[in-house]
Scaffold this active site. Structure first.
Site, PDB file in Angstrom:
ATOM      1  CG  ASN A  80       7.519 -20.615  35.496  1.00 49.11           C
ATOM      2  OD1 ASN A  80       6.297 -20.708  35.474  1.00 49.11           O
ATOM      3  ND2 ASN A  80       8.254 -21.073  36.487  1.00 49.11           N
ATOM      4  CB  ILE A  88      12.137 -19.296  29.006  1.00 47.45           C
ATOM      5  CG1 ILE A  88      11.722 -18.135  28.107  1.00 47.45           C
ATOM      6  CG2 ILE A  88      10.958 -20.245  29.249  1.00 47.45           C
ATOM      7  CD1 ILE A  88      11.558 -18.515  26.642  1.00 47.45           C
ATOM      8  CB  CYS A  89      12.423 -21.253  34.442  1.00 50.32           C
ATOM      9  SG  CYS A  89      12.728 -22.700  35.494  1.00 50.32           S
ATOM     10  CG  LEU A  90       9.580 -25.087  29.164  1.00 49.02           C
ATOM     11  CD1 LEU A  90       8.370 -25.318  30.065  1.00 49.02           C
ATOM     12  CD2 LEU A  90       9.128 -24.565  27.805  1.00 49.02           C
TER      13      LEU A  90
END
Length: 224
Positions: A80, A88-90
């Site tokens: 992620n 960032i993938c959040l």
């Protein structure tokens, strides 16, 4: 400049300075309270343990009603997190953001993300494929990165740093999560090492996937 925004950020920085338990820090860049470097320890029991991870933080004008912008400064091997850019993938950095969140709580969420990768919603597709193909190989590679880039020590019980990390220098093969014998197989055919690593990474040439990709297919790609 919004005075309320400034007061809130100053309080958040002060709260982090007082909190010695979490070891989360916020450091202004060029004395700006709206451009910060956050830092936290890699969580125990993960390949990131023992490392110290820095995150670039930009506080928008509309904070806290819009999310902060964060990206890793420290290179991290994680599905992620982009291994190239630190993006960032959040969800809380996008549509799940709430004004009740703080910089510290968001950094804690990043720390938790290191504990719980979500490979089915990746930021780095190649790393996610590695995670799903061979978990043990993925974790070994993540440890290589932690030692090479985040200052993590050798894993417990090891007399030497992890294979591929020597005297502060990391072997590109180990950092790519590949095996030396597979790279050498094509290097012996006269192909350049860097290109071999790049092609094998794209083919996810790891674990059970090795048997699914023929040598002829790899050579065909190397010849392009």
């Amino acid at each position: 400049m919004s005075e309320a925004r400034l007061r809130r950020i100053q309080k958040e920085i002060s709260d982090c300075q007082k909190d010695k338990l979490t070891r989360i820090t916020l450091t202004p860049v060029d004395n700006s309270p709206f451009h910060l470097i956050g830092a936290f320890d890699g969580p125990s029991g993960t390949p990131y343990e023992g490392g110290r991870y820095e995150v670039d933080i930009i506080v928008p004008d509309s904070y806290p009603f819009q999310p902060v912008k964060m990206k890793f400064v420290t290179k991290v091997y994680h599905p992620n997190i982009s291994s190239a850019s630190g993006a960032i993938c959040l969800d809380i950095l996008k549509d799940a953001w709430s004004p009740v969140l703080t910089l510290k709580s968001t950094l804690i969420s990043l720390q938790s993300l290191l504990c719980d990768p979500q490979p089915n919603d990746p930021q780095d597709a190649e790393v996610a494929k590695h995670y799903l193909t061979s978990r043990a190989s993925f974790e070994q590679t993540a440890r290589h990165w932690a030692q090479a880039y985040a200052g993590a020590p050798a894993t417990q019980g090891d007399a030497q740093p992890a294979k591929g990390v020597k005297a502060g220098k990391a072997d590109p093969v180990a950092l790519a999560g590949l095996e030396e014998k597979h790279v050498k197989q094509f290097e012996d055919l006269g192909f350049e090492r860097g290109k071999i690593i790049d092609v094998l990474k794209r083919f996810n040439y790891r674990g059970t996937n090795v048997g699914k990709v023929t040598a002829d297919r790899v050579v065909e790609e190397l010849l392009k």
